[in-house]
Design a protein around this motif. Structure first.
Motif, PDB file in Angstrom:
ATOM      1  N   THR A  88       0.855  -1.185   0.000  1.00  0.00           N
ATOM      2  CA  THR A  88       0.000   0.000   0.000  1.00  0.00           C
ATOM      3  C   THR A  88       0.894   1.238   0.000  1.00  0.00           C
ATOM      4  N   VAL A  89       0.490   2.278  -0.727  1.00  0.00           N
ATOM      5  CA  VAL A  89       1.329   3.472  -0.871  1.00  0.00           C
ATOM      6  C   VAL A  89       0.571   4.705  -0.382  1.00  0.00           C
ATOM      7  N   LEU A  90       1.235   5.484   0.472  1.00  0.00           N
ATOM      8  CA  LEU A  90       0.728   6.784   0.915  1.00  0.00           C
ATOM      9  C   LEU A  90       1.668   7.845   0.360  1.00  0.00           C
ATOM     10  N   LEU A  91       1.106   8.781  -0.385  1.00  0.00           N
ATOM     11  CA  LEU A  91       1.906   9.719  -1.163  1.00  0.00           C
ATOM     12  C   LEU A  91       1.621  11.161  -0.777  1.00  0.00           C
ATOM     13  N   ILE A  92       2.665  11.891  -0.377  1.00  0.00           N
ATOM     14  CA  ILE A  92       2.615  13.351  -0.284  1.00  0.00           C
ATOM     15  C   ILE A  92       3.276  13.901  -1.542  1.00  0.00           C
ATOM     16  N   GLU A  93       2.586  14.778  -2.244  1.00  0.00           N
ATOM     17  CA  GLU A  93       3.160  15.293  -3.484  1.00  0.00           C
ATOM     18  C   GLU A  93       2.498  16.608  -3.856  1.00  0.00           C
ATOM     19  N   HIS A  94       3.310  17.575  -4.344  1.00  0.00           N
ATOM     20  CA  HIS A  94       2.792  18.862  -4.778  1.00  0.00           C
ATOM     21  C   HIS A  94       2.347  18.845  -6.232  1.00  0.00           C
ATOM     22  N   ASP A  95       2.904  17.937  -7.019  1.00  0.00           N
ATOM     23  CA  ASP A  95       2.564  17.887  -8.441  1.00  0.00           C
ATOM     24  C   ASP A  95       1.165  17.297  -8.594  1.00  0.00           C
ATOM     25  N   MET A  96       0.196  18.159  -8.841  1.00  0.00           N
ATOM     26  CA  MET A  96      -1.198  17.727  -8.865  1.00  0.00           C
ATOM     27  C   MET A  96      -1.481  16.792 -10.037  1.00  0.00           C
ATOM     28  N   ARG A  97      -0.786  16.978 -11.133  1.00  0.00           N
ATOM     29  CA  ARG A  97      -0.992  16.073 -12.265  1.00  0.00           C
ATOM     30  C   ARG A  97      -0.588  14.650 -11.894  1.00  0.00           C
ATOM     31  N   LEU A  98       0.536  14.523 -11.203  1.00  0.00           N
ATOM     32  CA  LEU A  98       0.986  13.199 -10.770  1.00  0.00           C
ATOM     33  C   LEU A  98       0.003  12.599  -9.767  1.00  0.00           C
ATOM     34  N   VAL A  99      -0.404  13.404  -8.786  1.00  0.00           N
ATOM     35  CA  VAL A  99      -1.325  12.917  -7.759  1.00  0.00           C
ATOM     36  C   VAL A  99      -2.641  12.450  -8.379  1.00  0.00           C
ATOM     37  N   MET A 100      -3.192  13.271  -9.251  1.00  0.00           N
ATOM     38  CA  MET A 100      -4.470  12.930  -9.868  1.00  0.00           C
ATOM     39  C   MET A 100      -4.347  11.716 -10.792  1.00  0.00           C
ATOM     40  N   GLY A 101      -3.148  11.497 -11.319  1.00  0.00           N
ATOM     41  CA  GLY A 101      -2.971  10.409 -12.262  1.00  0.00           C
ATOM     42  C   GLY A 101      -2.672   9.069 -11.640  1.00  0.00           C
ATOM     43  N   VAL A 102      -2.288   9.043 -10.343  1.00  0.00           N
ATOM     44  CA  VAL A 102      -1.835   7.779  -9.771  1.00  0.00           C
ATOM     45  C   VAL A 102      -2.635   7.325  -8.550  1.00  0.00           C
ATOM     46  N   THR A 103      -3.331   8.251  -7.868  1.00  0.00           N
ATOM     47  CA  THR A 103      -3.989   7.881  -6.606  1.00  0.00           C
ATOM     48  C   THR A 103      -5.396   7.333  -6.807  1.00  0.00           C
ATOM     49  N   ASP A 104      -5.815   6.517  -5.835  1.00  0.00           N
ATOM     50  CA  ASP A 104      -7.191   6.019  -5.792  1.00  0.00           C
ATOM     51  C   ASP A 104      -8.086   6.951  -4.987  1.00  0.00           C
ATOM     52  N   ARG A 105      -7.542   7.457  -3.883  1.00  0.00           N
ATOM     53  CA  ARG A 105      -8.270   8.403  -3.034  1.00  0.00           C
ATOM     54  C   ARG A 105      -7.296   9.443  -2.515  1.00  0.00           C
ATOM     55  N   ILE A 106      -7.852  10.586  -2.083  1.00  0.00           N
ATOM     56  CA  ILE A 106      -7.035  11.707  -1.626  1.00  0.00           C
ATOM     57  C   ILE A 106      -7.665  12.341  -0.391  1.00  0.00           C
ATOM     58  N   VAL A 107      -6.797  12.759   0.546  1.00  0.00           N
ATOM     59  CA  VAL A 107      -7.202  13.625   1.654  1.00  0.00           C
ATOM     60  C   VAL A 107      -6.455  14.941   1.499  1.00  0.00           C
ATOM     61  N   VAL A 108      -7.173  16.039   1.728  1.00  0.00           N
ATOM     62  CA  VAL A 108      -6.585  17.374   1.613  1.00  0.00           C
ATOM     63  C   VAL A 108      -6.526  18.025   2.988  1.00  0.00           C
ATOM     64  N   LEU A 109      -5.341  18.520   3.352  1.00  0.00           N
ATOM     65  CA  LEU A 109      -5.164  19.253   4.608  1.00  0.00           C
ATOM     66  C   LEU A 109      -4.936  20.724   4.322  1.00  0.00           C
ATOM     67  N   GLU A 110      -5.401  21.552   5.242  1.00  0.00           N
ATOM     68  CA  GLU A 110      -5.091  22.980   5.207  1.00  0.00           C
ATOM     69  C   GLU A 110      -4.965  23.466   6.641  1.00  0.00           C
ATOM     70  N   PHE A 111      -3.835  24.082   6.963  1.00  0.00           N
ATOM     71  CA  PHE A 111      -3.572  24.548   8.333  1.00  0.00           C
ATOM     72  C   PHE A 111      -3.808  23.444   9.353  1.00  0.00           C
ATOM     73  N   GLY A 112      -3.391  22.229   9.023  1.00  0.00           N
ATOM     74  CA  GLY A 112      -3.466  21.113   9.956  1.00  0.00           C
ATOM     75  C   GLY A 112      -4.825  20.460  10.083  1.00  0.00           C
ATOM     76  N   LYS A 113      -5.789  20.880   9.293  1.00  0.00           N
ATOM     77  CA  LYS A 113      -7.147  20.345   9.403  1.00  0.00           C
ATOM     78  C   LYS A 113      -7.576  19.719   8.073  1.00  0.00           C
TER      79      LYS A 113
END
Length: 270
Positions: free
Chosen positions: A217-242
């Motif tokens: 299983t892979v957990l990915l932190i990445e700024h490149d949104m094209r890569l993230v959108m192209g490889v992940t099954d699901r995503i969680v978004v954080l902002e200011f720790g929430k």
């Protein structure tokens, strides 16, 4: 290695592997993580994204024993890992890479990966000191495994080169190989595409899928949104720790709160 990075026991995909439940982490008066909850399913590629300072790496650090949450629980593979030492968490099946490459610069690529394999060696200090047969067997097995992992990530031809002489992209691959040498069930990648050109990012995307296809299983932190959108099954978004959003790439991409967080506009204007 039977075509797989590791030999950790695999189970059916789909059930929960890692569960963060109301995790809060404070440093004095600063709340780095604020009541964060999400879960990873076995066999998926899961993205953890957000603007700079959102708490992504802090979340990784809480999961891998660098920080202890102020409150909340983190359960991995059915057991709580809150309070466990970093090496205990690694042995339990969580491996990670870092934003900044952390290799042993004067060691060869092969030796760097062998360090990862040492996490599961059972040789005692005395056995290693006196070079007893068990030590020799484990060292040879670690060497073979390390070379196989270098082949897996595509840099076997650089096995004998000291790591400081490798290109930046090769060093990134080497760090992934070393993490895989710990035989993880969950691999956490922190900004693995940082500094990559488009061709290198495309190769990384293929490698991440290849790792998942072996049962990790892979957990990915990445700024490149094209890569993230192209490889992940699901995503969680954080902002200011929430946590501000969770869902499939398509759901997250169209979420007004996510658009506002990245574009810096009010939610109602997004």
């Amino acid at each position: 290695m039977s075509g797989a990075p590791g030999s950790a026991p695999r189970v059916a995909e789909g059930d929960e592997l890692l569960v963060l439940d109301h995790v809060t982490l404070r440093f004095g008066g600063v709340v780095a993580l604020n009541d964060v909850s999400f879960s990873l399913r076995r066999g998926e590629i899961f993205g953890l994204i957000g603007p700079n300072g959102a708490g992504k790496t802090t979340c990784f650090n809480a999961m891998t024993g660098v920080y202890r949450p102020t409150s909340g629980s983190i359960v991995f593979n059915g057991s709580s890992i809150v309070g466990r030492k970093k090496h205990q968490i690694t042995r339990g099946g969580i491996a990670r890479t870092f934003q900044n490459v952390r290799l042993f610069p004067e060691m060869t690529a092969l030796e760097n990966v062998m360090v990862g394999a040492d996490a599961h060696h059972k040789t005692s200090v005395l056995s290693a000191l006196f070079r007893l047969p068990r030590h020799w067997r484990e060292e040879q097995q670690g060497r073979e495994r390390a070379f196989e992992l270098l082949r897996f990530v595509g840099i076997a031809n650089r096995a004998g080169e000291v790591s400081r002489n490798l290109s930046y992209g090769e060093q990134r691959r080497l760090e992934i190989a070393r993490a895989l040498a710990t035989n993880p069930i969950l691999l956490c990648l922190d900004e693995p595409a940082a500094g990559f050109n488009p061709a290198e990012k495309e190769e990384l995307l293929k490698l991440i899928r290849k790792i998942r296809d072996t049962g990790v299983t892979v957990l990915l932190i990445e700024h490149d949104m094209r890569l993230v959108m192209g490889v992940t099954d699901r995503i969680v978004v954080l902002e200011f720790g929430k946590k501000i959003a969770e869902g499939t790439p398509a759901e997250v991409r169209d979420n007004p709160a996510v658009i506002a967080a990245y574009l810096g506009v009010p939610t109602d204007a997004a």
